[in-house]
Design a protein around this motif. Structure first.
Motif, PDB file in Angstrom:
ATOM      1  N   TRP A 252       2.219  11.669  -2.838  1.00 47.30           N
ATOM      2  CA  TRP A 252       1.594  11.191  -4.067  1.00 47.30           C
ATOM      3  C   TRP A 252       0.122  10.929  -3.782  1.00 47.30           C
ATOM      4  CZ3 TRP A 252       4.532  10.706  -8.521  1.00 47.30           C
ATOM      5  CH2 TRP A 252       5.919  10.825  -8.359  1.00 47.30           C
TER       6      TRP A 252
ATOM      7  N   THR B  30       6.301   4.092  -8.906  1.00 42.54           N
ATOM      8  CA  THR B  30       6.127   5.547  -8.847  1.00 42.54           C
ATOM      9  C   THR B  30       6.533   6.140  -7.503  1.00 42.54           C
ATOM     10  OG1 THR B  30       4.273   5.367 -10.404  1.00 42.54           O
ATOM     11  CG2 THR B  30       4.432   7.406  -9.134  1.00 42.54           C
ATOM     12  N   VAL B  31       6.124   5.535  -6.418  1.00 45.44           N
ATOM     13  CA  VAL B  31       6.277   6.116  -5.087  1.00 45.44           C
ATOM     14  C   VAL B  31       7.636   5.734  -4.513  1.00 45.44           C
ATOM     15  CG1 VAL B  31       5.321   6.155  -2.743  1.00 45.44           C
ATOM     16  CG2 VAL B  31       3.786   6.046  -4.733  1.00 45.44           C
TER      17      VAL B  31
ATOM     18  N   ASP C 126       8.325   8.327   0.732  1.00 43.88           N
ATOM     19  CA  ASP C 126       7.257   9.247   0.345  1.00 43.88           C
ATOM     20  C   ASP C 126       5.956   8.935   1.081  1.00 43.88           C
ATOM     21  OD1 ASP C 126       9.002  10.397  -1.453  1.00 43.88           O
ATOM     22  OD2 ASP C 126       8.185   9.360  -3.202  1.00 43.88           O
TER      23      ASP C 126
ATOM     24  N   ALA D 164       2.045  13.170  -8.349  1.00 40.83           N
ATOM     25  CA  ALA D 164       2.725  13.952  -7.321  1.00 40.83           C
ATOM     26  C   ALA D 164       1.871  15.141  -6.900  1.00 40.83           C
ATOM     27  CB  ALA D 164       4.074  14.442  -7.838  1.00 40.83           C
TER      28      ALA D 164
END
Length: 242
Positions: free
Chosen positions: A54, A91-92, A96, A206
């Motif tokens: 990301w 989000t992450v 990741d 992303a």
């Protein structure tokens, strides 16, 4: 081009802009000299798995004035910081990679508390492509909390992506430059992708979505949109309609 060649290319551009008559619309030659010194001392960043990465840039944590400068939709810096941290966490994924393309923190947020929050934030690894506000005036680092700090990042692919904080004046043939630094500047009619948070609705994007947009840019297709996120969404909509 490989990561080392990209590093040399970026340093040559920084050196040219640090000479008399250099600088840019926002900064004088001194900033470019500091960036050049830092980039010469740092290796390129290394990314193990681009598929889980990301990206975002120019958080400017702790910086009240950036709200006014770039019309950010926050009441004050603490409100902005809390929103950025929430968007990161939402989000992450826990394994990741998260890449910051420079300018993490200013003012009171240049602190051990910030660096510890970066260490503890969601993601298996945190990478920083260094920006001008990540440096002291001498060109030494004033940031911490990252697994990997480098001058540039190169991601091979179709097309190759070259990550620099300051946008490249000349993007290597066949590549797309992913950068920050220019905040709310309109997307360019060139192979550049601005990942400043103003362009991304204040949340990481992303890498695979950037790659899809990059393929259009390198082919000379520049969606007429107000932000990078709108460009990404336009390309995704076109692909869905086909």
């Amino acid at each position: 081009m490989d990561a080392q060649a990209l590093k040399q290319h970026y340093e040559a551009e920084l050196e040219a802009r640090s000479r008399p008559g250099g600088g840019d619309q926002r900064h004088g030659r001194r900033m470019f000299r500091a960036m050049l010194k830092a980039c010469r001392a740092l290796p390129p960043c290394h990314l193990e798995d681009p598929d889980s990465a990301w990206i975002w840039s120019d958080l400017h944590l702790g910086h009240d004035n950036i709200i006014r400068y770039t019309n950010r939709p926050f009441a004050n810096a603490p409100d902005m910081d809390a929103s950025l941290y929430r968007n990161w966490e939402a989000t992450v994924g826990p394994t990741d990679a998260l890449i910051f393309v420079g300018d993490v923190a200013m003012r009171y947020a240049v602190s051990d508390e910030t660096w510890q929050r970066i260490r503890n934030g969601r993601g298996g690894s945190k990478h920083l492509v260094v920006g001008n506000h990540d440096l002291k005036g001498s060109g030494s680092l004033r940031v911490d909390g990252f697994d990997d700090i480098g001058s540039v990042l190169y991601v091979d692919g179709d097309p190759p992506l070259v990550f620099t904080h300051i946008p490249l004046t000349r993007v290597p043939d066949g590549c797309v430059n992913v950068h920050g630094h220019t905040h709310d500047e309109a997307p360019r009619v060139s192979p550049h992708i601005n990942v400043s948070v103003e362009q991304l609705d204040y949340r990481p994007v992303a890498l695979r979505r950037l790659q899809r947009l990059a393929r259009r840019l390198v082919a000379g297709h520049y969606p007429d949109c107000a932000t990078t996120l709108e460009r990404i969404e336009a390309v995704e909509s076109e692909d869905t309609d086909q």
